[in-house]
Design an enzyme around this catalytic site. Sequence first.
Site, mmCIF file in Angstrom:
data_model
loop_
_atom_site.group_PDB
_atom_site.id
_atom_site.type_symbol
_atom_site.label_atom_id
_atom_site.label_comp_id
_atom_site.label_asym_id
_atom_site.label_seq_id
_atom_site.Cartn_x
_atom_site.Cartn_y
_atom_site.Cartn_z
ATOM 1 C CB CYS A 1 18.188 -14.308 -25.087
ATOM 2 S SG CYS A 1 18.464 -15.941 -24.386
ATOM 3 C CB CYS B 1 14.615 -15.979 -25.382
ATOM 4 S SG CYS B 1 15.607 -16.547 -26.770
ATOM 5 C CE LYS C 1 6.213 -7.056 11.613
ATOM 6 N NZ LYS C 1 5.764 -6.965 10.213
ATOM 7 C CG ASP D 1 1.039 -8.910 5.386
ATOM 8 O OD1 ASP D 1 1.616 -7.856 5.059
ATOM 9 O OD2 ASP D 1 1.559 -10.027 5.290
ATOM 10 C CB CYS E 1 17.303 -19.985 -27.190
ATOM 11 S SG CYS E 1 18.110 -19.549 -25.644
ATOM 12 C CB CYS F 1 20.560 -17.469 -28.122
ATOM 13 S SG CYS F 1 18.940 -16.693 -28.029
ATOM 14 C CD GLU G 1 -6.834 -0.557 14.577
ATOM 15 O OE1 GLU G 1 -7.449 0.192 15.364
ATOM 16 O OE2 GLU G 1 -6.653 -0.304 13.378
ATOM 17 C CE1 TYR H 1 -4.082 2.345 8.969
ATOM 18 C CE2 TYR H 1 -4.850 0.324 7.937
ATOM 19 C CZ TYR H 1 -3.908 1.334 8.047
ATOM 20 O OH TYR H 1 -2.809 1.328 7.249
ATOM 21 C CE LYS I 1 2.272 -3.671 11.174
ATOM 22 N NZ LYS I 1 2.424 -4.052 9.805
HETATM 23 S S1 IVH Z 1 -2.077 2.609 11.964
HETATM 24 C C1 IVH Z 1 -0.291 6.794 11.954
HETATM 25 N N1 IVH Z 1 -3.496 0.410 11.861
HETATM 26 O O1 IVH Z 1 1.152 -1.236 9.025
HETATM 27 C C2 IVH Z 1 -1.043 5.514 11.857
HETATM 28 N N2 IVH Z 1 -1.590 0.594 10.451
HETATM 29 O O2 IVH Z 1 4.040 -1.411 9.635
HETATM 30 C C3 IVH Z 1 -0.168 4.391 11.525
HETATM 31 N N3 IVH Z 1 -1.236 -1.332 8.983
HETATM 32 O O3 IVH Z 1 2.130 1.682 7.335
HETATM 33 C C4 IVH Z 1 -0.859 3.245 10.940
HETATM 34 N N4 IVH Z 1 -2.982 -2.491 9.663
HETATM 35 O O4 IVH Z 1 0.175 0.336 6.383
HETATM 36 C C5 IVH Z 1 -2.428 1.072 11.388
HETATM 37 N N5 IVH Z 1 -4.842 -1.490 11.806
HETATM 38 C C6 IVH Z 1 -3.801 -0.816 11.360
HETATM 39 C C7 IVH Z 1 -2.968 -1.338 10.362
HETATM 40 C C8 IVH Z 1 -1.861 -0.596 9.934
HETATM 41 C C9 IVH Z 1 -1.944 -2.456 8.840
HETATM 42 C C10 IVH Z 1 0.000 -0.998 8.247
HETATM 43 C C11 IVH Z 1 0.123 0.417 7.768
HETATM 44 C C12 IVH Z 1 1.459 0.902 8.281
HETATM 45 C C13 IVH Z 1 2.172 -0.387 8.537
HETATM 46 C C14 IVH Z 1 3.296 -0.225 9.553
#
Ligand code: IVH
Length: 683
Positions: free
Chosen positions: A414, A430, A321, A119, A435, A417, A115, A220, A117
């Site tokens: 500040c 300030c 990543k 941000d 100033c 001044c 899935e 998730y 990740k």
């Molecule tokens: S699973 C124990 N799934 O990424 C489960 N995390 O860098 C661990 N994150 O702290 C998390 N998308 O905040 C999981 N699809 C996803 C995610 C996800 C974003 C974040 C989460 C975690 C961080 C780690």
Amino acid sequence: MNGPSTEIINEIRTLRANLRRWQHSYYIEGTPEVSDLEFDRHFDRLLQLEEQYPSLKTEDSPTMRVGSDLSSDLPEVPHGIPVLSLDKAYSLEEVHSWIEKTIRNAGMDLSFGVEEKIDGVSVVLYYEEGVLKRGVTRGNGYVGNDVTANIRTIGSVPLSLSLPMTIAVRGEIFLPKGKFEELNRALDSLYANPRNLAAGTLRRVKSRDVAKVPLDIFSYEGFLDAGRGENLRALSGRGMPESQREMMDLLRDLGFKTNPRTLFFDNVSIQDLESYIRTSTEERAGLGYEIDGLVLKVNELKPREALGYTGHHPRWALAYKFESPEAASTVEQIDVQVGRTGRITPVARIRPVRVGGSTVSNVTLHNQDYVDILELAVGDKVAVSKRGDVIPAVERVLEKNEEGAPVWRMPGVCPACGTALRLVGAHHFCPNRLCPEQVKGRIRFFAAKDQMDIDSLGPETIDVLIGKGLVSSVADIYSFDAEVLGSEPGFGQKKIALMKKGIEESAGRPYERVLPSLGIPDLGQKMTELLIDAGIDNVDQLLDIASRHDTGALTAIHGIGEKTAESVIAELNTPEVRTLIRRLKEAGLSFSARPRQEEGIPQIFKGTVWCVTGSFQSFNPRSKAMDEVKKRGGKAVSAVSGNTTHLLAGEGAGTKLSRAQQLGIPVITEEKFKDILAQGAWS
Ligand code: IVH
């Protein structure tokens, strides 16, 4: 007062059921069932009844989403589950060997889910018997901040579940990219990315302010205690989930929003993964939210437990990543800068580091709130980015300093001044207009390329003029005696002549440039244009409106709000601004707009909206290209949106170019643009 009748109780019940269903179809399914008007009518009626009969209020009522004006200071609370992070990989090889190792350690065949990740900001939602009790930020994994009131305002967080379960759910709160651009523009691009704006919003003390920001969430992970009677009863029909796939189905059925772009592989081959990663990387830019990688998870829940955890991450999940233009450095010092409006900005001086093609050593930290969100101290190791934007940003703290330095705090006075600072909104100011740093900032701003564009009057020269006592206000630029600089090193006759010529030429700039150059907050190029379009095309008219405190004359103009009108009028009434305008008038500067189309330029860009990005040979600064567009009846905007009809792209055009390409907006080169101007017609 009489107690509520059965009729009232039933009406409330029906209102809540309808509103819940409509919120679900709107926020989770994305297919609204009723009009906003219909929704609001029901919502207002429910609010009214709950006010009349407070005993009937419940914490999962849809009205709990509006937020409150009460300040809460985000108390720290312990987590009910350990909120772990993820192990990370940066290459396919690492992912591949992790899969092999995990299957080996589990001692059985495994299937995997992949899935996105997200941000965003990690939170845990705690439900008891189907009702949202608490929303807590990740914090240090064991203790987080209670942000329940703020989380309740997020439409895609269910306040109550379809089954009365006791469950903890992890998810990522995010701000859709498009909304980020819109909101951040209004905030002077304060935030480097949607995640920081989402994090800042979630920590706001007034949940009503949070309710105005369209935060969203993907859930998730679900953690449920199989031993609890209510869970066994609630799930009696379907049984406990045994895999992540079943858990996600359950979360969806309970009312959570999950990411539909999740894939499950029975026999995950490196080819499958590679193609998923490739498509995902390609589609990333077109998604409505930011992702920074993919997460691979063991699908079966039992082997997950057998694989276990380190103190930092579960052994059953791995983050792949994406490479990002990010680098690590250390904060050596944090200084504060005083801007021309008195705004105080903390700036991190970091050990110089290469990021996205250039060396970065100074990074703005915006204000105290931003520092607090990062929990940043001098000596911390930080991730520095230069994402789509060219402005570098501190993304997060990677490692705390070892000296135990506390989170940085704004000084009380500040630095230039010594006047006590005042907090207005998120920024410290300030309040002393005299100033020296503010004066310097105003003069620099006035002379800069994007304003009066005075040749040979750069920041260093201005510093010398101020240092010599020749100039102490903007108006002095037009009256000081440049010849006395003859004895100054670096000021030969040639330089002095150029400077005088630059100043003289600038005195002829049109009103559209003069007015915004005064540096009155909010009275920039855009507002100047709005005023002129509305017929308020000279400064005397404007000063007259200010003298009469006639905010209505300004708010009548579409695009000018009450707050802006009030602050501009207040500024125009200060003796400093009045004196400045009088002196600049005496120096011969233009304080009324020339009648439009005086020069008879054909309005070939009428009805078009241009975004100008990158740098140009013949239009430097690029506002000159925007002026050409406007002179010919077109509109010039600073961001690419659905309304943009053309993108004028110069050297080094970045995200705006890719966005325009995505939206199918025609991209015009400098050469082509110059052709069009020369021909006075479209080919
Ligand atoms: S699973 C124990 N799934 O990424 C489960 N995390 O860098 C661990 N994150 O702290 C998390 N998308 O905040 C999981 N699809 C996803 C995610 C996800 C974003 C974040 C989460 C975690 C961080 C780690």
